[in-house]
Motif scaffolding. Structure first.
Motif, mmCIF file in Angstrom:
data_model
loop_
_atom_site.group_PDB
_atom_site.id
_atom_site.type_symbol
_atom_site.label_atom_id
_atom_site.label_comp_id
_atom_site.label_asym_id
_atom_site.label_seq_id
_atom_site.Cartn_x
_atom_site.Cartn_y
_atom_site.Cartn_z
ATOM 1 N N VAL A 234 1.629 7.132 11.032
ATOM 2 C CA VAL A 234 1.482 8.997 10.892
ATOM 3 C C VAL A 234 1.375 8.386 9.728
ATOM 4 O O VAL A 234 0.801 8.803 8.498
ATOM 5 C CB VAL A 234 2.733 9.527 10.843
ATOM 6 N N CYS A 235 1.473 7.304 9.538
ATOM 7 C CA CYS A 235 1.165 6.388 7.647
ATOM 8 C C CYS A 235 0.201 6.563 7.172
ATOM 9 O O CYS A 235 -1.347 6.007 8.360
ATOM 10 C CB CYS A 235 1.935 4.579 7.825
ATOM 11 N N PRO A 236 0.094 7.291 5.723
ATOM 12 C CA PRO A 236 -1.816 7.606 5.595
ATOM 13 C C PRO A 236 -2.028 6.604 4.854
ATOM 14 O O PRO A 236 -3.934 6.634 4.436
ATOM 15 C CB PRO A 236 -0.755 8.429 4.291
ATOM 16 N N ARG B 75 0.647 -1.388 0.045
ATOM 17 C CA ARG B 75 -0.210 -0.232 0.072
ATOM 18 C C ARG B 75 0.952 1.120 0.264
ATOM 19 O O ARG B 75 0.750 2.570 -0.301
ATOM 20 C CB ARG B 75 -0.885 0.008 1.263
ATOM 21 N N CYS B 76 2.014 1.100 0.452
ATOM 22 C CA CYS B 76 2.802 2.417 0.435
ATOM 23 C C CYS B 76 2.659 2.672 -1.103
ATOM 24 O O CYS B 76 2.907 3.008 -1.874
ATOM 25 C CB CYS B 76 4.469 1.567 1.333
ATOM 26 N N ILE B 77 3.062 4.704 -0.225
ATOM 27 C CA ILE B 77 2.754 5.496 -1.167
ATOM 28 C C ILE B 77 3.640 6.322 -1.362
ATOM 29 O O ILE B 77 3.972 7.971 -1.774
ATOM 30 C CB ILE B 77 1.448 6.673 -1.789
ATOM 31 N N ARG B 78 5.358 5.977 -0.548
ATOM 32 C CA ARG B 78 6.273 6.525 -0.499
ATOM 33 C C ARG B 78 6.449 7.865 -0.254
ATOM 34 O O ARG B 78 7.006 8.990 -0.581
ATOM 35 C CB ARG B 78 7.304 6.581 -1.829
ATOM 36 N N CYS B 79 5.895 8.250 0.844
ATOM 37 C CA CYS B 79 5.632 9.353 1.582
ATOM 38 C C CYS B 79 6.839 10.162 2.988
ATOM 39 O O CYS B 79 7.250 11.427 2.447
ATOM 40 C CB CYS B 79 4.487 9.960 1.867
ATOM 41 N N GLY B 80 7.414 9.112 3.154
ATOM 42 C CA GLY B 80 8.665 9.179 3.490
ATOM 43 C C GLY B 80 8.362 9.780 5.039
ATOM 44 O O GLY B 80 8.996 9.969 6.004
ATOM 45 N N ALA B 81 6.639 10.044 5.976
ATOM 46 C CA ALA B 81 6.206 9.863 6.772
ATOM 47 C C ALA B 81 7.126 9.105 8.472
ATOM 48 O O ALA B 81 7.551 9.911 9.128
ATOM 49 C CB ALA B 81 4.946 9.789 7.295
ATOM 50 N N CYS B 82 7.203 7.789 7.855
ATOM 51 C CA CYS B 82 7.707 6.431 9.158
ATOM 52 C C CYS B 82 8.974 6.959 8.858
ATOM 53 O O CYS B 82 9.174 6.737 10.156
ATOM 54 C CB CYS B 82 7.184 5.348 8.203
ATOM 55 N N MET B 83 9.953 7.460 8.293
ATOM 56 C CA MET B 83 11.441 7.708 8.880
ATOM 57 C C MET B 83 11.375 8.630 8.532
ATOM 58 O O MET B 83 12.172 9.130 10.176
ATOM 59 C CB MET B 83 12.270 7.366 7.240
HETATM 60 S S1 SF4 Z 1 4.894 6.263 6.101
HETATM 61 FE FE1 SF4 Z 1 5.837 5.200 5.365
HETATM 62 S S2 SF4 Z 1 5.272 3.410 4.943
HETATM 63 FE FE2 SF4 Z 1 3.029 4.956 5.108
HETATM 64 S S3 SF4 Z 1 3.451 5.246 3.249
HETATM 65 FE FE3 SF4 Z 1 5.062 6.647 3.605
HETATM 66 S S4 SF4 Z 1 6.220 5.586 3.108
HETATM 67 FE FE4 SF4 Z 1 5.158 4.247 2.940
#
Ligand code: SF4
Lengths: 471, 263
Positions: A375-377, A315-323
């Motif tokens: 925080v993962c969207p 499902r990941c949309i590569r937003c980077g919030a997790c890091m």
């Molecule tokens: S928070 Fe991390 S795992 Fe979730 S969509 Fe964004 S990059 Fe992917």
């Protein structure tokens, strides 16, 4: 050709990262910048939680019917005049790109930001084939000058300080006035723009990634803040999109829902500065656009994930919030992970793509604080998926023997209450003469703890024993 | 011994609570266990501490040793299922029982439903007092300023945030002074802190600095693992902040030696 994976040396990488003063200075921005901006954007949109649920549902639905959507996407992309190439492995994808480049006699290719390009090691491969790749995203351009890899999926040069960039530009842009002022970030940006302008015009092929592939229209969508992606896909004669198969989204309505959570989660923007849809090559009468459009769709282990417990990761949309919200990432940055994808999403994805035997450190190096998931969207349960990797590692006996035996002893006792009571009674009694100060500065077998902090002394008698004696 | 001994007071109409002290409280901080028992009793319940309790199994579970984790989970279910409630002075152990056991034992026909039933009546201590028993004030005195750290599992898996703060505000003489980012991990992470000691140290170093910067004299939290980590760092760095489990402050037992101090 295989990618250089340094995850087995994760611990050493992490120790180096902690001692790297420039890196530590740069990392402070991640914590300060991204988190507050995201929070402000979320607070300003009352329906954000509802949108997250919708985004998750869109991705789940697409994954459940991925085979049908892939077929439909190909059909619609073909109708729009594009060509679709399915690549099962990284090597297949590299070859597909090379073939196109060779056929059109490409010498230089410009590139928009693409993590898939990193995943398949495209730049080194093209260079080895005498094709010059030029990164056009400012961050990617910087790390290309430095001979590095991205340390963050949306801010690839987040580990570099401004003064390091200045030094790199002075080192490489030798045709410019050595006395020029580069103290402002904006002057760095305009210098990079000027350097890239010539490259854009000279390029034969432009390669971009895709944030989404829209099934109903056969389009690819990219979001950028610099507009470099547009030039990359419009100016050269040939445009190649490289994207992994989970980038499919059924229709434009769904894309707009995902866009609403993407930028907010990533940078706290309502929308990225540029959101570009491209559908096939230039049509008769179009003012610009490429003559050929190719879309390379990469699997590289993902169809296997679709069938196992890691499916949710797709499902990941590569937003980077997790890091951006990860305490481990804040401490060591991205390079220490050593496997293209970093932070919590990397800890789940990298083992699936590159093999658990090389990347087992990554899902272990988490405190399971759960901030990433919160925080993962698209609601990916990242800690749970990391735990699943630990389970596979345990099943396959990949864990170090000392760790296994220590845990096994604890678990053995925890399952046998009577023995546990006896063992802990003996253990506490044995330790009690040494803990008179209330804490230990050093204790055998607890070196990992006491090297950095004191260990509070255990009680002389356990709570359960004291309770029993009392009642 | 292994059959659950239920406290006297059967038929008293008072809820019977099984106190799951957690292995760390059991071995390192009995004061916290007694404080929790006092609070639960004051809330109108009968408390029992089954002797056959050991550990909730997190070390095995989070290390990928699913089989041992299941065996431990089954034993915890057997030990505690006879009580009206199970109360745990730890967000992460409470979450293990209430959020993870049902998933762990889902395909065990003999235990799946029992794990669900146990999960439904298991609560972290402050959530039990505040949400279940409706306690909003405690009878306690504690002179000084206190800063509260939100331990991760309690906060994110069980939404524990308001309950301990409301209860702390009711303690006579206590001032609650928030640190910046009280919800940021302290770097403990169970076995993480010994497997990746340098990273853990970097995280707890930052945490200790924010705690000290709050100006509070005492750090409180609801999880002993995190507290031992932070207390150990604060003392190693020569900082004067003392550390206590929230139960001790709420139970009017905040006078004795703090965590890591000589008894
Ligand atoms: S928070 Fe991390 S795992 Fe979730 S969509 Fe964004 S990059 Fe992917």
């Amino acid at each position: 050709m295989s990618l250089h994976i340094t995850s087995p040396a994760f611990k050493e990488n992490a120790v180096d990262a902690l001692a790297n003063v420039d890196l530590q200075q740069a990392l402070a921005h991640v914590e300060r910048g991204f988190i507050h901006k995201r929070q402000a954007a979320v607070d300003a949109l009352p329906e954000f939680e509802a949108l997250r649920r919708e985004a998750k549902a869109i991705k789940d639905h697409t994954l459940a019917h991925l085979d049908l959507y892939l077929e439909a996407f190909e059909e619609n992309a073909l109708k729009a005049g594009a060509e679709v190439h399915f690549a099962e492995t990284a090597e297949d994808a590299r070859q597909a790109v090379l073939e196109i480049c060779r056929r059109v006699g490409a010498k230089t290719v410009t590139k928009g930001k693409s993590m898939i390009s990193e995943e398949i090691g495209l730049n080194t491969f093209l260079e080895a084939s005498d094709i010059v790749p030029v990164e056009t995203d400012l961050g990617e351009y910087i790390i290309q000058l430095r001979g590095e890899t991205p340390s963050h999926i949306i801010a690839p040069a987040v580990h570099v300080t401004r003064s390091q960039v200045e030094a790199d530009f002075r080192r490489v842009h030798t045709h410019l006035d050595p006395e020029r002022d580069l103290t402002e970030p904006v002057s760095l940006l305009s210098e990079a723009r000027a350097a890239l302008r010539e490259k854009f015009l000279a390029a034969d092929v432009g390669i971009t990634g895709a944030n989404f592939l829209v099934v109903e229209t056969g389009s690819s969508v990219i979001v950028t803040n610099e507009g470099n992606g547009d030039l990359t896909q419009i100016l050269p004669r040939v445009h190649i999109v490289i994207a992994s198969l989970e980038k499919l989204v059924p229709n434009l309505e769904d894309v707009s829902t995902l866009l609403r959570v993407l930028a907010r989660s990533a940078t706290g923007q309502e929308m990225s500065v540029y959101t570009t849809f491209s559908t096939g090559p230039r049509r008769p009468g179009d003012p610009d656009g490429p003559e050929e459009t190719h879309i390379v769709i990469l699997d590289n282990g993902r169809s296997e994930m679709l069938a196992d417990e890691y499916r949710e990761m797709l499902r990941c949309i590569r937003c980077g919030a997790c890091m951006n919200h990860c305490p481990v990432y804040h401490a060591i940055g991205g390079h220490a992970y050593g496997a293209t994808y970093v932070g919590p999403m990397g800890a789940v994805l990298a083992p699936a793509l590159f093999g658990l035997e090389h990347t087992a450190n990554l899902p272990n190096a988490s405190t399971f604080c759960g901030r990433c998931e919160s925080v993962c969207p698209v609601g990916i349960p990242l800690p749970k998926l990391m735990r699943h990797w630990r389970e596979r590692e345990y099943e396959r006996h990949l864990k170090p023997a000392t760790e296994r035996s220590g845990l096994a002893l604890w678990a053995f006792l925890a399952r046998r209450p009577k023995l546990y009571r006896l063992a802990t009674r003996i253990g506490l009694a044995a330790l009690s003469p040494f803990g008179r100060k209330g804490r230990f500065a050093w204790l055998p077998l607890a070196g990992g703890w006491t090297r950095h902090r004191d260990l509070p002394a255990p009680a002389a008698k356990s709570f359960v024993a004291q309770w029993k004696a009392r009642s | 011994m292994s059959s659950p001994e239920i406290a006297g007071g059967k038929g008293s109409g008072r809820p019977r609570v099984g106190l799951f002290a957690t292995c760390l409280v059991d071995l390192f901080r009995p004061e916290t266990g007694f404080a929790a028992a006092r609070l639960i009793e004051a809330a109108g319940c009968d408390v029992d501490v089954p002797e056959s309790q050991t550990c909730c199994g997190q070390p095995a579970y989070n290390s990928g040793d699913r089989e041992d984790a299941k065996a431990i989970a089954r034993q915890v279910v057997e030990t505690f299922e006879g009580f009206d409630y199970v109360v745990v002075p730890s967000g992460s152990c409470a979450a293990t029982l209430s959020r993870h056991y049902p998933e762990l034992l889902a395909d065990d026909p003999a235990f799946a439903r029992r794990a669900e039933a146990l999960a439904a009546k298991t609560f972290e201590l402050t959530a039990f007092l505040y949400d279940v028993m409706g306690i909003t004030k405690v009878k306690a005195r504690f002179a000084g300023s206190v800063t509260y750290h939100d331990a991760c599992s309690g906060l994110r898996e069980l939404s524990i945030q308001k309950q301990p703060r409301e209860l702390l505000q009711s303690v006579e003489g206590l001032t609650l002074t928030e640190m910046t980012d009280p919800d940021v991990c302290c770097g403990f992470g169970g076995t993480f802190c010994v497997k990746y000691p340098e990273i853990s140290n970097a995280i707890v170093t930052k945490k200790a600095a924010t705690i000290a910067a709050s100006g509070a004299e005492t750090l409180v939290a609801g999880d002993l693992g995190c507290l031992m980590n932070m207390a150990g760092k604060l003392s190693r760095d020569g900082r004067k902040v003392r550390a206590r489990h929230v139960a001790e402050v709420l139970a009017d037992m905040g006078e004795g030696p703090a965590i890591g101090e000589a008894k």
